[in-house]
Design an enzyme around this catalytic site. Sequence first.
Site, short mmCIF file in Angstrom:
data_model
loop_
_atom_site.label_atom_id
_atom_site.label_comp_id
_atom_site.label_asym_id
_atom_site.label_seq_id
_atom_site.Cartn_x
_atom_site.Cartn_y
_atom_site.Cartn_z
NE ARG A 187 -4.29 -1.31 -0.09
CZ ARG A 187 -4.44 -2.27 -1.01
NH1 ARG A 187 -3.47 -2.55 -1.86
NH2 ARG A 187 -5.57 -2.95 -1.09
CG HIS A 213 -2.77 -0.50 -7.08
ND1 HIS A 213 -3.23 0.19 -5.99
CD2 HIS A 213 -2.81 -1.81 -6.71
CE1 HIS A 213 -3.53 -0.63 -5.01
NE2 HIS A 213 -3.27 -1.87 -5.42
CD GLU A 240 -2.41 3.61 -5.48
OE1 GLU A 240 -3.38 3.11 -6.08
OE2 GLU A 240 -1.58 2.95 -4.86
C1 DGY Z 1 -5.60 -5.84 -3.42
O1 DGY Z 1 -6.17 -6.91 -3.71
O2 DGY Z 1 -5.61 -5.38 -2.27
C2 DGY Z 1 -4.90 -5.12 -4.52
O3 DGY Z 1 -4.14 -4.07 -4.06
C3 DGY Z 1 -5.87 -4.62 -5.56
O4 DGY Z 1 -6.08 -5.56 -6.48
#
Ligand code: DGY
Length: 328
Positions: A238, A285, A267
């Site tokens: 993250r 991402h 983001e």
């Molecule tokens: C998740 O699954 O948390 C990813 O970051 C998004 O696909």
Amino acid sequence: MKIFVSRSFPGTALDSLKSSGHEVTISPFDRPLTAEELLVHAKGVDGLLSFLTDKIDGEVLDALGPQLKIVSNYAVGFDNIVVPEATNRGIVVSNTPCDEVNEAVAEHTWALLLSLARRVVEADESTKRGAYHGWEPGIFLGASLKGKTLGIIGMGRIGEMVARRAKGFEMKVLYNKRTPDPKAESELGVTFASVDDLLAQSDFVSLHAPLTDETRHMMNHDRFSKMKNGSYLINTARGPMVDEYALVEALRTGKLAGAGLDVFDAEPNMNPELVGMENVILTPHIASATYEAREKMGRLAVDAILQTLTSQQPQTIVNPDVWDHRRV
Ligand code: DGY
């Protein structure tokens, strides 16, 4: 019952949702909805299929109405939802954890790590621009991996998969998680280290912890100053785990040799200085963006809604405490 899907997604699961007999509405926009649009479209629904771009707090849950029974988040992470607020209101929250996503994220981590170490993106850009005039001994020298140390912060399923792949490159692996994990140590040959020791000893550091109050901006000026000179940072977890200003500073001073980032602090925005740095690889991402992972995520997200609406507890529930006092 009424179900709202806040954005269309690839794969076959949406078709099975549409033919489930429920009244299913899918956002007409191929973009995240604004907070206002989400309320307009999802008010009065029994089930909401949400994405990490939907911010869902107590106020939003109240505005959606007292009939809302489940928020099924199409992601493994669910930091976009204030889960205790849902639990207090008797609303089930689910996510989409599965090996397909874990593998995809682990593989993307390695794609970034290898591309950084061997300067693949820089070399590609230079070759395509016509700068290759024949073999030279001194161009695009990179770091080899054998014998180097990979530090993994967060040793859940994804961290383990990253560690398993490190064995193939004959790397030493240090890891940090809340409590040492003897099973991972014996199965994967990894060694527990405090965050500071891990940073001091690792040539590559990869983040795989969830975003919490504890991990938000855990990679700050102080932590970067503790990293080994000339090391690399990879973040497929993250964005807000990394203070991007501190990262830019560490890259600018040469403390870090490079960074591979799939996620950003705010983001889709990112510190503009990162964009101009050749030793930084940025991806939008997409760590979980494989056909296999998206199919499974869709399936799990749809199943959680259909199961909750027929009083079966989904395996992917993130607030199981809610089940006995859930809204029906
Ligand atoms: C998740 O699954 O948390 C990813 O970051 C998004 O696909």
